[in-house]
Motif scaffolding. Structure first.
Motif, PDB file in Angstrom:
ATOM      1  N   LYS A 193      11.962  38.020  13.006  1.00  0.00           N
ATOM      2  CA  LYS A 193      12.540  39.344  13.259  1.00  0.00           C
ATOM      3  C   LYS A 193      11.644  40.158  14.180  1.00  0.00           C
ATOM      4  O   LYS A 193      12.128  40.879  15.046  1.00  0.00           O
ATOM      5  CB  LYS A 193      12.786  40.071  11.941  1.00  0.00           C
ATOM      6  CG  LYS A 193      13.924  39.450  11.164  1.00  0.00           C
ATOM      7  CD  LYS A 193      14.137  40.132   9.823  1.00  0.00           C
ATOM      8  CE  LYS A 193      15.232  39.406   9.061  1.00  0.00           C
ATOM      9  NZ  LYS A 193      15.387  39.917   7.697  1.00  0.00           N
ATOM     10  N   GLU A 194      10.319  40.061  14.004  1.00  0.00           N
ATOM     11  CA  GLU A 194       9.381  40.772  14.880  1.00  0.00           C
ATOM     12  C   GLU A 194       9.508  40.305  16.332  1.00  0.00           C
ATOM     13  O   GLU A 194       9.263  41.066  17.257  1.00  0.00           O
ATOM     14  CB  GLU A 194       7.945  40.576  14.395  1.00  0.00           C
ATOM     15  CG  GLU A 194       7.635  41.331  13.125  1.00  0.00           C
ATOM     16  CD  GLU A 194       6.283  40.964  12.536  1.00  0.00           C
ATOM     17  OE1 GLU A 194       5.489  40.243  13.196  1.00  0.00           O
ATOM     18  OE2 GLU A 194       6.020  41.391  11.404  1.00  0.00           O
ATOM     19  N   LYS A 195       9.875  39.058  16.520  1.00  0.00           N
ATOM     20  CA  LYS A 195      10.066  38.513  17.866  1.00  0.00           C
ATOM     21  C   LYS A 195      11.442  38.861  18.431  1.00  0.00           C
ATOM     22  O   LYS A 195      11.774  38.496  19.548  1.00  0.00           O
ATOM     23  CB  LYS A 195       9.896  36.984  17.861  1.00  0.00           C
ATOM     24  CG  LYS A 195       8.506  36.519  17.516  1.00  0.00           C
ATOM     25  CD  LYS A 195       7.547  36.800  18.651  1.00  0.00           C
ATOM     26  CE  LYS A 195       6.182  36.215  18.353  1.00  0.00           C
ATOM     27  NZ  LYS A 195       5.280  36.338  19.497  1.00  0.00           N
ATOM     28  N   ASP A 245      10.212  37.374   8.584  1.00  0.00           N
ATOM     29  CA  ASP A 245       9.714  38.584   9.246  1.00  0.00           C
ATOM     30  C   ASP A 245       9.117  38.273  10.619  1.00  0.00           C
ATOM     31  O   ASP A 245       9.252  39.051  11.554  1.00  0.00           O
ATOM     32  CB  ASP A 245       8.671  39.297   8.376  1.00  0.00           C
ATOM     33  CG  ASP A 245       9.297  39.941   7.150  1.00  0.00           C
ATOM     34  OD1 ASP A 245      10.508  40.241   7.176  1.00  0.00           O
ATOM     35  OD2 ASP A 245       8.572  40.135   6.162  1.00  0.00           O
ATOM     36  N   TRP A 246       8.447  37.120  10.756  1.00  0.00           N
ATOM     37  CA  TRP A 246       7.869  36.734  12.050  1.00  0.00           C
ATOM     38  C   TRP A 246       8.974  36.619  13.083  1.00  0.00           C
ATOM     39  O   TRP A 246       8.840  37.118  14.201  1.00  0.00           O
ATOM     40  CB  TRP A 246       7.122  35.406  11.926  1.00  0.00           C
ATOM     41  CG  TRP A 246       6.413  35.000  13.172  1.00  0.00           C
ATOM     42  CD1 TRP A 246       5.123  35.282  13.507  1.00  0.00           C
ATOM     43  CD2 TRP A 246       6.959  34.246  14.281  1.00  0.00           C
ATOM     44  NE1 TRP A 246       4.834  34.753  14.750  1.00  0.00           N
ATOM     45  CE2 TRP A 246       5.938  34.114  15.249  1.00  0.00           C
ATOM     46  CE3 TRP A 246       8.196  33.689  14.550  1.00  0.00           C
ATOM     47  CZ2 TRP A 246       6.120  33.439  16.449  1.00  0.00           C
ATOM     48  CZ3 TRP A 246       8.380  33.014  15.743  1.00  0.00           C
ATOM     49  CH2 TRP A 246       7.355  32.888  16.679  1.00  0.00           C
ATOM     50  N   LYS A 284       8.798  28.069  15.687  1.00  0.00           N
ATOM     51  CA  LYS A 284       8.015  29.177  16.261  1.00  0.00           C
ATOM     52  C   LYS A 284       7.589  28.847  17.693  1.00  0.00           C
ATOM     53  O   LYS A 284       7.636  29.708  18.573  1.00  0.00           O
ATOM     54  CB  LYS A 284       6.788  29.473  15.394  1.00  0.00           C
ATOM     55  CG  LYS A 284       7.132  30.183  14.109  1.00  0.00           C
ATOM     56  CD  LYS A 284       5.876  30.466  13.291  1.00  0.00           C
ATOM     57  CE  LYS A 284       6.201  31.257  12.048  1.00  0.00           C
ATOM     58  NZ  LYS A 284       5.001  31.538  11.242  1.00  0.00           N
TER      59      LYS A 284
END
Length: 71
Positions: free
Chosen positions: A53-55, A50-51, A19
């Motif tokens: 993909k959101e980025k 999901d984190w 991340k």
């Protein structure tokens, strides 16, 4: 925006480091189109896909095959 780059980040049981790497790429590429591909080499950890993909990342989980195969 002009130009673009692709970044491949391989990971194994290092979600928080991954991340940080994604955030670093995004911070350095504000004026570029960027494609980030995360290759999870069969981590035992459960990543928050999901984190990523959101980025705007493409998140791929493969069977543990070692660093060379993940790249």
């Amino acid at each position: 925006m002009t130009g673009g780059i692709s970044v491949v980040i391989t990971t194994y049981n290092r979600e928080e480091d991954c991340k940080r790497a994604v955030n670093s790429v995004l911070a350095q590429s504000a004026s570029l189109a960027v494609e980030i591909v995360i290759v999870d080499d069969g981590s035992g950890d459960v990543y928050d896909a999901d984190w990523f993909k959101e980025k705007g990342c493409n998140y791929l989980k493969i069977q543990n095959s070692g660093m060379c195969a993940a790249r």
